[in-house]
Design a protein around this motif. Structure first.
Motif, mmCIF file in Angstrom:
data_model
loop_
_atom_site.group_PDB
_atom_site.id
_atom_site.type_symbol
_atom_site.label_atom_id
_atom_site.label_comp_id
_atom_site.label_asym_id
_atom_site.label_seq_id
_atom_site.Cartn_x
_atom_site.Cartn_y
_atom_site.Cartn_z
ATOM 1 N N GLY A 5 26.516 116.146 150.304
ATOM 2 C CA GLY A 5 26.715 114.737 150.008
ATOM 3 C C GLY A 5 26.387 114.420 148.565
ATOM 4 N N PRO A 6 26.719 113.216 148.135
ATOM 5 C CA PRO A 6 26.476 112.844 146.742
ATOM 6 C C PRO A 6 24.985 112.808 146.419
ATOM 7 N N ARG A 7 24.680 113.108 145.199
ATOM 8 C CA ARG A 7 23.304 113.034 144.712
ATOM 9 C C ARG A 7 22.837 111.579 144.833
ATOM 10 N N ARG A 8 21.661 111.368 145.427
ATOM 11 C CA ARG A 8 21.131 110.017 145.619
ATOM 12 C C ARG A 8 19.717 109.958 145.044
ATOM 13 N N PRO A 9 19.604 109.616 143.786
ATOM 14 C CA PRO A 9 18.296 109.653 143.131
ATOM 15 C C PRO A 9 17.478 108.390 143.369
ATOM 16 N N TRP A 10 16.205 108.515 143.122
ATOM 17 C CA TRP A 10 15.353 107.350 142.904
ATOM 18 C C TRP A 10 15.413 107.018 141.421
ATOM 19 N N VAL A 11 15.678 105.765 141.099
ATOM 20 C CA VAL A 11 15.630 105.337 139.707
ATOM 21 C C VAL A 11 14.195 104.927 139.398
ATOM 22 N N ALA A 14 -0.188 105.918 142.363
ATOM 23 C CA ALA A 14 1.105 106.588 142.474
ATOM 24 C C ALA A 14 1.437 106.904 143.930
ATOM 25 N N GLY A 15 0.427 107.302 144.684
ATOM 26 C CA GLY A 15 0.639 107.593 146.099
ATOM 27 C C GLY A 15 1.036 106.364 146.890
ATOM 28 N N ARG A 16 0.456 105.217 146.562
ATOM 29 C CA ARG A 16 0.822 103.980 147.258
ATOM 30 C C ARG A 16 2.254 103.574 146.916
ATOM 31 N N GLY A 56 8.574 105.464 151.002
ATOM 32 C CA GLY A 56 8.809 106.350 152.126
ATOM 33 C C GLY A 56 8.949 107.804 151.733
ATOM 34 N N VAL A 57 8.354 108.183 150.611
ATOM 35 C CA VAL A 57 8.425 109.566 150.131
ATOM 36 C C VAL A 57 7.106 110.264 150.452
ATOM 37 N N PRO A 58 7.130 111.382 151.168
ATOM 38 C CA PRO A 58 5.883 112.081 151.523
ATOM 39 C C PRO A 58 5.191 112.677 150.302
ATOM 40 N N HIS A 59 3.870 112.721 150.355
ATOM 41 C CA HIS A 59 3.087 113.252 149.242
ATOM 42 C C HIS A 59 1.684 113.575 149.730
ATOM 43 N N ALA A 76 5.289 113.566 141.406
ATOM 44 C CA ALA A 76 5.268 113.617 142.869
ATOM 45 C C ALA A 76 6.673 113.544 143.457
ATOM 46 N N LEU A 77 7.544 112.723 142.885
ATOM 47 C CA LEU A 77 8.922 112.656 143.368
ATOM 48 C C LEU A 77 9.612 114.012 143.240
ATOM 49 N N LEU A 78 9.432 114.651 142.095
ATOM 50 C CA LEU A 78 10.083 115.937 141.860
ATOM 51 C C LEU A 78 9.486 117.031 142.740
#
Length: 235
Positions: free
Chosen positions: A15-21, A208-210, A216-219, A39-41
């Motif tokens: 599927g298409p790349r769907r980034p977080w901006v 950053a974790g909050r 909704g990104v796990p960390h 953390a996103l990466l």
């Protein structure tokens, strides 16, 4: 019998790349942005990065790093390697891969994230200055950061606004309420101490974790509350 167009294709392209901006405004707090990006990466997320003109001055003041359009990848790597306490190469041994990062100049109003048809997951503004808050709340779209935030709201995507200012004026409070009512998550950059932080990096990572929690990104950036008083000191 299915037509060729209806038959499943095991070799179909992903599927298409769907980034977080990730938008970085001019407020103090560039270590928060760096922690969110790392953390996103590490979580395997794609990232589109927008850095405002004012934030370049803040980054230079807080870290000594000049963020240059023509050398953004090298400058980003230097920034992400730096610890919140100013230690160069603090994270050098564990830097995430930057291959799935795209950088867009804040003055490029024709950039991908400026359009609602661009397939983004949502936007995280870290840190968000009061000027940025006002611009987004009023729908000014004076640069790509504000335009992308407006697009995120109109497309009903997740928008997290990590406002970093104190004290807050009445006008800014009204603008934050307007953002909340528009569907944004207003997340003040307020570190907590129950997680047992003993270093400035841990306080930064909590915020950053909050932000990632809201997205909704796990960390694993901070110790979560387990319902036991003093539990963080016992670990």
């Amino acid at each position: 019998m299915q037509s060729p167009q209806q038959q499943p294709n095991d070799d179909a392209a992903p599927g298409p790349r769907r980034p977080w901006v990730v938008g970085v405004s001019g407020a103090s707090g560039t270590p928060y942005a760096a922690a969110v990006l790392r953390a996103l990466l590490h979580a395997g997320e794609s990232v589109d990065l927008v850095i405002s003109r004012a934030s370049r001055l803040t980054l230079l003041d807080e870290t000594g790093i000049s963020f240059r359009d023509a050398h953004w990848r090298a400058d980003l790597q230097t920034w992400l390697a730096r610890g919140a306490d100013g230690t160069p190469d603090f994270f050098a041994g564990a830097l995430p891969d930057l291959d799935d990062v795209r950088y867009w100049s804040a003055g490029d109003l024709a950039a991908g994230p400026s359009s609602g048809s661009y397939p983004a997951r949502g936007m995280l503004i870290v840190p968000a200055s009061t000027a940025c808050v006002a611009g987004v709340a009023l729908g000014l779209s004076k640069d790509l950061l504000q335009r992308t935030a407006s697009v995120t709201l109109k497309e009903r995507r997740k928008l997290v606004v990590a406002v970093r200012e104190t004290p807050l004026s009445g006008q800014t409070l009204k603008q934050l309420v307007a953002l909340d009512e528009a569907g944004a998550v207003v997340l003040p950059a307020s570190p907590a101490f129950y997680a047992g932080a003993t270093h400035i990096q841990e306080l930064v990572d909590f915020v950053a974790g909050r932000v990632l929690d809201a997205a909704g990104v796990p960390h694993t950036l901070y110790r979560r509350w387990k319902g036991a008083i003093g539990g963080s000191r016992a670990e």
